[in-house]
Design a protein around this motif. Structure first.
Motif, PDB file in Angstrom:
ATOM      1  N   UNK A 273      -4.159  19.912  66.625  1.00 34.28           N
ATOM      2  CA  UNK A 273      -5.901  20.439  66.745  1.00 34.28           C
ATOM      3  C   UNK A 273      -5.401  21.207  67.331  1.00 34.28           C
ATOM      4  N   UNK A 274      -4.001  21.999  67.975  1.00 38.90           N
ATOM      5  CA  UNK A 274      -4.426  22.356  69.217  1.00 38.90           C
ATOM      6  C   UNK A 274      -3.966  23.956  68.336  1.00 38.90           C
ATOM      7  N   UNK A 275      -3.991  24.313  67.492  1.00 38.62           N
ATOM      8  CA  UNK A 275      -3.097  24.703  66.735  1.00 38.62           C
ATOM      9  C   UNK A 275      -4.588  25.431  66.273  1.00 38.62           C
ATOM     10  N   UNK A 276      -5.548  24.368  65.350  1.00 36.36           N
ATOM     11  CA  UNK A 276      -6.820  24.697  65.581  1.00 36.36           C
ATOM     12  C   UNK A 276      -7.944  25.466  66.269  1.00 36.36           C
ATOM     13  N   UNK A 277      -7.698  25.095  66.817  1.00 34.87           N
ATOM     14  CA  UNK A 277      -8.706  25.241  68.045  1.00 34.87           C
ATOM     15  C   UNK A 277      -8.015  27.307  68.553  1.00 34.87           C
ATOM     16  N   UNK A 278      -6.780  27.125  68.601  1.00 37.88           N
ATOM     17  CA  UNK A 278      -5.922  28.591  68.844  1.00 37.88           C
ATOM     18  C   UNK A 278      -6.005  29.165  67.616  1.00 37.88           C
ATOM     19  N   UNK A 279      -6.574  28.942  66.201  1.00 37.83           N
ATOM     20  CA  UNK A 279      -6.773  30.129  65.735  1.00 37.83           C
ATOM     21  C   UNK A 279      -8.384  30.178  65.090  1.00 37.83           C
ATOM     22  N   UNK A 280      -8.964  29.045  65.881  1.00 39.75           N
ATOM     23  CA  UNK A 280     -10.714  29.662  66.333  1.00 39.75           C
ATOM     24  C   UNK A 280     -10.837  30.829  67.757  1.00 39.75           C
ATOM     25  N   UNK A 281      -9.783  31.106  68.379  1.00 45.89           N
ATOM     26  CA  UNK A 281      -9.860  32.095  69.757  1.00 45.89           C
ATOM     27  C   UNK A 281      -9.473  33.612  69.071  1.00 45.89           C
ATOM     28  N   UNK A 282      -8.106  32.690  68.110  1.00 46.43           N
ATOM     29  CA  UNK A 282      -7.697  33.964  67.583  1.00 46.43           C
ATOM     30  C   UNK A 282      -7.594  34.917  66.319  1.00 46.43           C
ATOM     31  N   UNK A 283      -8.988  34.096  65.951  1.00 49.44           N
ATOM     32  CA  UNK A 283      -9.916  35.093  64.638  1.00 49.44           C
ATOM     33  C   UNK A 283     -10.591  35.632  65.443  1.00 49.44           C
ATOM     34  N   UNK A 284     -11.027  35.227  66.606  1.00 46.25           N
ATOM     35  CA  UNK A 284     -12.388  36.172  67.613  1.00 46.25           C
ATOM     36  C   UNK A 284     -11.735  37.614  67.610  1.00 46.25           C
ATOM     37  N   UNK A 285     -10.794  36.905  67.712  1.00 46.77           N
ATOM     38  CA  UNK A 285      -9.521  38.219  68.461  1.00 46.77           C
ATOM     39  C   UNK A 285      -9.370  39.241  67.636  1.00 46.77           C
ATOM     40  N   UNK A 286      -9.092  38.854  66.566  1.00 40.89           N
ATOM     41  CA  UNK A 286      -9.042  39.632  64.918  1.00 40.89           C
ATOM     42  C   UNK A 286      -9.534  40.628  64.826  1.00 40.89           C
ATOM     43  N   UNK A 287     -11.192  40.112  64.878  1.00 41.92           N
ATOM     44  CA  UNK A 287     -12.053  40.795  64.470  1.00 41.92           C
ATOM     45  C   UNK A 287     -12.198  42.548  65.561  1.00 41.92           C
ATOM     46  N   UNK A 289      -9.243  43.515  67.099  1.00 39.28           N
ATOM     47  CA  UNK A 289      -7.797  43.947  67.021  1.00 39.28           C
ATOM     48  C   UNK A 289      -8.112  44.597  66.069  1.00 39.28           C
ATOM     49  N   UNK A 290      -7.296  43.371  65.253  1.00 35.11           N
ATOM     50  CA  UNK A 290      -7.009  44.474  63.895  1.00 35.11           C
ATOM     51  C   UNK A 290      -7.802  44.322  62.524  1.00 35.11           C
ATOM     52  N   UNK A 291      -8.950  43.900  62.722  1.00 34.48           N
ATOM     53  CA  UNK A 291      -9.975  44.777  61.516  1.00 34.48           C
ATOM     54  C   UNK A 291     -10.390  44.042  60.474  1.00 34.48           C
ATOM     55  N   UNK A 292      -9.786  42.090  61.561  1.00 34.00           N
ATOM     56  CA  UNK A 292     -10.979  41.444  60.580  1.00 34.00           C
ATOM     57  C   UNK A 292     -12.331  41.656  59.920  1.00 34.00           C
ATOM     58  N   UNK A 341      -4.608  37.995  62.446  1.00 34.08           N
ATOM     59  CA  UNK A 341      -5.109  38.422  60.856  1.00 34.08           C
ATOM     60  C   UNK A 341      -6.325  39.927  60.546  1.00 34.08           C
ATOM     61  N   UNK A 342      -5.028  40.830  59.328  1.00 33.89           N
ATOM     62  CA  UNK A 342      -5.864  42.166  58.784  1.00 33.89           C
ATOM     63  C   UNK A 342      -7.407  41.358  57.621  1.00 33.89           C
ATOM     64  N   UNK A 343      -6.976  40.467  57.353  1.00 36.57           N
ATOM     65  CA  UNK A 343      -8.253  39.924  56.452  1.00 36.57           C
ATOM     66  C   UNK A 343      -7.135  38.569  56.252  1.00 36.57           C
ATOM     67  N   UNK A 344      -8.641  37.704  55.482  1.00 35.65           N
ATOM     68  CA  UNK A 344      -7.809  35.881  55.139  1.00 35.65           C
ATOM     69  C   UNK A 344      -6.648  36.613  53.946  1.00 35.65           C
ATOM     70  N   UNK A 345      -5.321  35.977  54.081  1.00 39.36           N
ATOM     71  CA  UNK A 345      -4.277  36.333  53.321  1.00 39.36           C
ATOM     72  C   UNK A 345      -3.811  37.646  53.681  1.00 39.36           C
ATOM     73  N   UNK A 346      -3.818  38.192  54.896  1.00 36.82           N
ATOM     74  CA  UNK A 346      -3.294  39.001  55.051  1.00 36.82           C
ATOM     75  C   UNK A 346      -2.573  39.347  56.995  1.00 36.82           C
ATOM     76  N   UNK A 347      -1.989  38.219  57.426  1.00 37.21           N
ATOM     77  CA  UNK A 347      -2.076  38.328  58.804  1.00 37.21           C
ATOM     78  C   UNK A 347      -0.804  39.502  59.069  1.00 37.21           C
ATOM     79  N   UNK A 348      -0.918  39.809  60.745  1.00 33.97           N
ATOM     80  CA  UNK A 348       0.010  41.052  61.002  1.00 33.97           C
ATOM     81  C   UNK A 348       0.218  40.368  62.347  1.00 33.97           C
ATOM     82  N   UNK A 349       0.972  41.134  62.625  1.00 35.51           N
ATOM     83  CA  UNK A 349       2.529  40.901  64.222  1.00 35.51           C
ATOM     84  C   UNK A 349       2.323  41.292  64.521  1.00 35.51           C
ATOM     85  N   UNK A 350       3.188  41.107  65.941  1.00 38.51           N
ATOM     86  CA  UNK A 350       3.108  41.977  66.672  1.00 38.51           C
ATOM     87  C   UNK A 350       1.933  42.877  67.615  1.00 38.51           C
TER      88      UNK A 350
END
Length: 368
Positions: A273-287, A289-292, A341-350
């Motif tokens: 549940x914590x990771x699910x909420x974290x993914x929601x927040x970090x998906x928003x950040x991905x838009x 920062x990383x071009x999602x 995330x750069x796109x669905x199926x393509x994560x990016x690090x650092x």
């Protein structure tokens, strides 16, 4: 990005995946395979079996029923829950192993979920400077994530997995039958890691999941494919120096949320549940920062919300969450480093994220 599947059919009821120098076995024949492996080795070794209070009640009898008469199992039982994944518990288990006069040739079997696998692997890898251990994960979360990859450890003062080692088991044996006793909340918790695996490395798997195939029986059918994501990433980067960090998508915020709950002595939040909420927040950040793409972010958020319901950070302050995020293992020189995330199926690090954007996004999700 799509992974090439390399599943080995050991038998009609057993699949194996090769992970460095050991295998991950999944299927109805997994427990029988463990005892075949044990019989082929030294039957005179001592076998300690680490369980928590739930798995000793629901799983140990199933496991021990297959044990040959000449082998004696020594159960070690701990309390269940993340709050017991501590150095105090590890100290008690070291003493238990010493009382059994366990030697370097003996074996620790970790029969349980993520806490048992993390803690048991840590205890085994440090007792006598290392004794062999195997994982027999009993939860969906452990079978798709915690038992695969060699991470061991304990929490420290509320900080998730602050002390630990990367040490690989002799093998991992995943028996689907244990899932029959899994509470619904634990099943749902594990779905966060299932979705994360697809999001960071396998768009074909995501498509299957997004089409509604999250029913229990279908997830079990897909279990080797879900495991394959982590297996392939770990094989490429066993010590998490680079690409393996992609598996931490959702965990910078998610672990901060978990730690805040643990430290404040609130009811511990299930990891998924914590990771699910974290993914929601970090998906928003991905838009930002990383071009999602916004359309993909909306698809991801919609899927997570469908599974987990509406979630927010209203119970915590921004400063409180930022404090815990500063302890994230990916950070460098005091700068927050995200896996995005750069796109669905393509994560990016650092991915360095400006503090202002982190604050704004946390506020968007209700943090005060």
């Amino acid at each position: 990005m799509r992974l090439n599947m390399s599943l080995n059919m050991v038998s009609s009821d057993l699949v194996s995946l090769d992970l460095l120098d050991h295998k991950v076995f999944t299927g109805q024949g997994a427990l029988a395979e463990f005892f075949r492996w044990l019989a082929a080795g030294n039957n005179q070794r001592k076998i300690a079996v680490l369980c928590d209070e739930n798995t000793v009640r629901h799983c140990f009898s199933v496991f021990s029923a297959l044990c040959p008469r000449e082998i004696t199992l020594h159960p070690l039982v701990i309390q269940s829950g993340e709050e017991y994944k501590t150095m105090d518990t590890a100290m008690r288990l070291w003493r238990d192993l010493s009382a059994l006069q366990m030697e370097r040739g003996d074996l620790l079997v970790n029969l349980g979920g993520g806490v048992v696998c993390d803690l048991g692997g840590f205890v085994a890898s440090t007792y006598l400077r290392g004794i062999p251990f195997v994982h027999i994960p009993t939860s969906l979360l452990a079978q798709v994530d915690a038992a695969i990859g060699g991470k061991t450890g304990v929490d420290l003062d509320g900080m998730k997995n602050r002390v630990g080692l990367t040490v690989f088991p002799e093998a991992v044996y995943c028996f689907p039958g244990f899932m029959k006793t899994l509470p619904a909340v634990e099943w749902k918790s594990a779905l966060a890691e299932v979705l994360k695996h697809a999001l960071v490395k396998d768009d074909a798997l995501w498509s299957l999941l997004h089409e509604g195939i999250l029913m229990n029986d279908r997830v079990m059918e897909l279990l080797p494919q879900i495991q394959q994501v982590k297996v392939e990433v770990v094989k490429e980067d066993p010590q998490e120096k680079g690409v393996r960090k992609v598996l931490n998508f959702g965990h910078t915020v998610g672990h901060a949320y978990e730690s805040a709950c643990l430290f404040s002595r609130q009811e511990p939040v299930p990891h998924g549940f914590a990771v699910a909420l974290g993914m929601l927040v970090e998906t928003d950040i991905s838009v930002e920062v990383s071009g999602l793409k916004v359309s993909e972010a909306e698809e991801i958020s919609g899927m997570i919300t469908t599974v987990f319901g509406e979630m927010n950070l209203e119970m915590f302050t921004i400063d409180e969450l930022l404090k815990w995020m500063q302890y994230d293992k990916k950070n460098r020189m005091g700068v927050l480093q995200f896996s995005l995330l750069k796109s669905i199926g393509h994560g990016v690090v650092n991915q360095s994220v400006p503090d202002g954007l982190v604050v704004d996004t946390l506020r968007k999700f209700g943090a005060q």
